[in-house]
Design an enzyme around this catalytic site. Sequence first.
Site, PDB file in Angstrom:
ATOM      1  N   ASN A  25      92.483 113.662  38.358  1.00  0.00           N
ATOM      2  CA  ASN A  25      91.579 112.532  38.614  1.00  0.00           C
ATOM      3  C   ASN A  25      91.911 111.938  39.978  1.00  0.00           C
ATOM      4  OD1 ASN A  25      89.691 110.406  37.975  1.00  0.00           O
ATOM      5  ND2 ASN A  25      91.421 109.059  37.595  1.00  0.00           N
ATOM      6  N   GLY A  31      96.662 107.923  28.918  1.00  0.00           N
ATOM      7  CA  GLY A  31      96.481 106.528  29.315  1.00  0.00           C
ATOM      8  C   GLY A  31      95.381 106.359  30.350  1.00  0.00           C
ATOM      9  N   VAL A  32      95.218 105.114  30.802  1.00  0.00           N
ATOM     10  CA  VAL A  32      94.222 104.835  31.843  1.00  0.00           C
ATOM     11  C   VAL A  32      94.936 104.867  33.201  1.00  0.00           C
ATOM     12  CG1 VAL A  32      92.605 103.121  32.746  1.00  0.00           C
ATOM     13  CG2 VAL A  32      92.816 103.451  30.280  1.00  0.00           C
ATOM     14  N   GLY A  53      78.692 110.635  43.750  1.00  0.00           N
ATOM     15  CA  GLY A  53      79.206 111.977  43.972  1.00  0.00           C
ATOM     16  C   GLY A  53      79.620 112.316  45.389  1.00  0.00           C
ATOM     17  N   HIS A 109      91.781 108.197  41.978  1.00  0.00           N
ATOM     18  CA  HIS A 109      91.661 106.759  41.700  1.00  0.00           C
ATOM     19  C   HIS A 109      91.835 105.991  43.012  1.00  0.00           C
ATOM     20  CE1 HIS A 109      91.880 103.122  39.335  1.00  0.00           C
ATOM     21  NE2 HIS A 109      92.897 102.754  40.090  1.00  0.00           N
ATOM     22  N   ARG A 165      84.649 107.894  32.147  1.00  0.00           N
ATOM     23  CA  ARG A 165      84.855 107.987  30.704  1.00  0.00           C
ATOM     24  C   ARG A 165      86.331 108.268  30.434  1.00  0.00           C
ATOM     25  NH1 ARG A 165      81.141 105.940  28.032  1.00  0.00           N
ATOM     26  NH2 ARG A 165      81.749 107.124  26.195  1.00  0.00           N
ATOM     27  N   GLU A 167      90.049 109.585  50.229  1.00  0.00           N
ATOM     28  CA  GLU A 167      89.821 110.305  48.961  1.00  0.00           C
ATOM     29  C   GLU A 167      89.277 111.698  49.246  1.00  0.00           C
ATOM     30  OE1 GLU A 167      87.764 108.354  45.731  1.00  0.00           O
ATOM     31  OE2 GLU A 167      88.246 106.381  46.525  1.00  0.00           O
ATOM     32  N   ASN A 182      82.714 112.318  46.425  1.00  0.00           N
ATOM     33  CA  ASN A 182      83.883 113.203  46.280  1.00  0.00           C
ATOM     34  C   ASN A 182      83.444 114.612  45.927  1.00  0.00           C
ATOM     35  OD1 ASN A 182      86.697 111.986  46.569  1.00  0.00           O
ATOM     36  ND2 ASN A 182      85.609 110.369  45.473  1.00  0.00           N
TER      37      ASN A 182
HETATM   38  C1  GAR Z   1      85.636 106.869  43.900  1.00  0.00           C
HETATM   39  O1  GAR Z   1      86.095 105.814  44.692  1.00  0.00           O
HETATM   40  C2  GAR Z   1      86.683 107.226  42.860  1.00  0.00           C
HETATM   41  O2  GAR Z   1      88.003 107.105  43.319  1.00  0.00           O
HETATM   42  C3  GAR Z   1      86.383 106.201  41.800  1.00  0.00           C
HETATM   43  O3  GAR Z   1      84.990 106.164  41.731  1.00  0.00           O
HETATM   44  C4  GAR Z   1      84.457 106.447  43.025  1.00  0.00           C
HETATM   45  C5  GAR Z   1      83.424 107.544  42.879  1.00  0.00           C
HETATM   46  O4  GAR Z   1      82.768 107.747  44.082  1.00  0.00           O
HETATM   47  N1  GAR Z   1      86.969 106.557  40.551  1.00  0.00           N
HETATM   48  C6  GAR Z   1      87.492 105.679  39.707  1.00  0.00           C
HETATM   49  O5  GAR Z   1      87.496 104.473  39.917  1.00  0.00           O
HETATM   50  C7  GAR Z   1      88.090 106.277  38.444  1.00  0.00           C
HETATM   51  N2  GAR Z   1      88.970 105.342  37.821  1.00  0.00           N
HETATM   52  P1  GAR Z   1      81.891 109.047  44.320  1.00  0.00           P
HETATM   53  O6  GAR Z   1      80.931 109.149  43.134  1.00  0.00           O
HETATM   54  O7  GAR Z   1      81.153 108.756  45.594  1.00  0.00           O
HETATM   55  O8  GAR Z   1      82.808 110.226  44.417  1.00  0.00           O
END
Ligand code: GAR
Length: 218
Positions: free
Chosen positions: A111, A147-148, A16, A113, A95, A178, A18
């Site tokens: 989202n 999609g993904v 968490g 990524h 998910r 991010e 982000n």
């Molecule tokens: C982040 O790098 C995010 O971009 C990625 O998971 C991480 C979560 O970090 N998300 C994905 O890969 C989704 N396809 P966080 O829990 O520290 O925010």
Amino acid sequence: MTPKKLRLGVLASGGGTNLQSIIDNCQQQTIDAEIAVVICNNPDAGALARAEKAGRPHLCINHRDFKQREDFDRAVVAALQEAGVELVVLAGFMRIISAAFLEAFPQRIINIHPSLLPAFPGLHVQKKALEYGARFSGCTVHFVDGGVDTGPIIIQAVVPVLDGDTEESLSARILQQEHMIYSHAIQLFAEGRVQMNGRRVQIKGAQDNQSALINPPL
Ligand code: GAR
């Protein structure tokens, strides 16, 4: 009169960071938004503790308690609607979102990524970018579609891949960006500046970035 804040529903599965940067920006009022609810599908998600510490409403809806993906999604949608969420923010939410969920929040699910989409969708993408030999990687905030990691792109940040990089060092460099672009994207929504035009997303009033990035430099 204080202006109305955009009500966010943040969905997370992991640590968490982000979520934390969004919490911090809401608290510091650098974005005109408030976290209405944090929902995790994993009871051990660090994101739950961060929401608790920040005093934001949070709950775990464990996907393992549901036989069908759609039933899990229905429970999540009900909790988001109950909290009056206007924008659904996936922050490390691992998910796939079903059609019924998408229909409940049309053009209102975003989202982040950790790659420069459409390169490297899916999982373990920092490692994949490194192994591929990409000179640049980065991160992408995009609308969620069926999609993904395929939905229309809102904002991207580019970072160089350095010779000595490991998966960890590249991931950390990307994660730093991010945290910056996700809150910025949320603020663009709060200001009503995000417009979808087919696959292209237009940001009202945004300046053009005319600079090319070259790595290694000329
Ligand atoms: C982040 O790098 C995010 O971009 C990625 O998971 C991480 C979560 O970090 N998300 C994905 O890969 C989704 N396809 P966080 O829990 O520290 O925010």
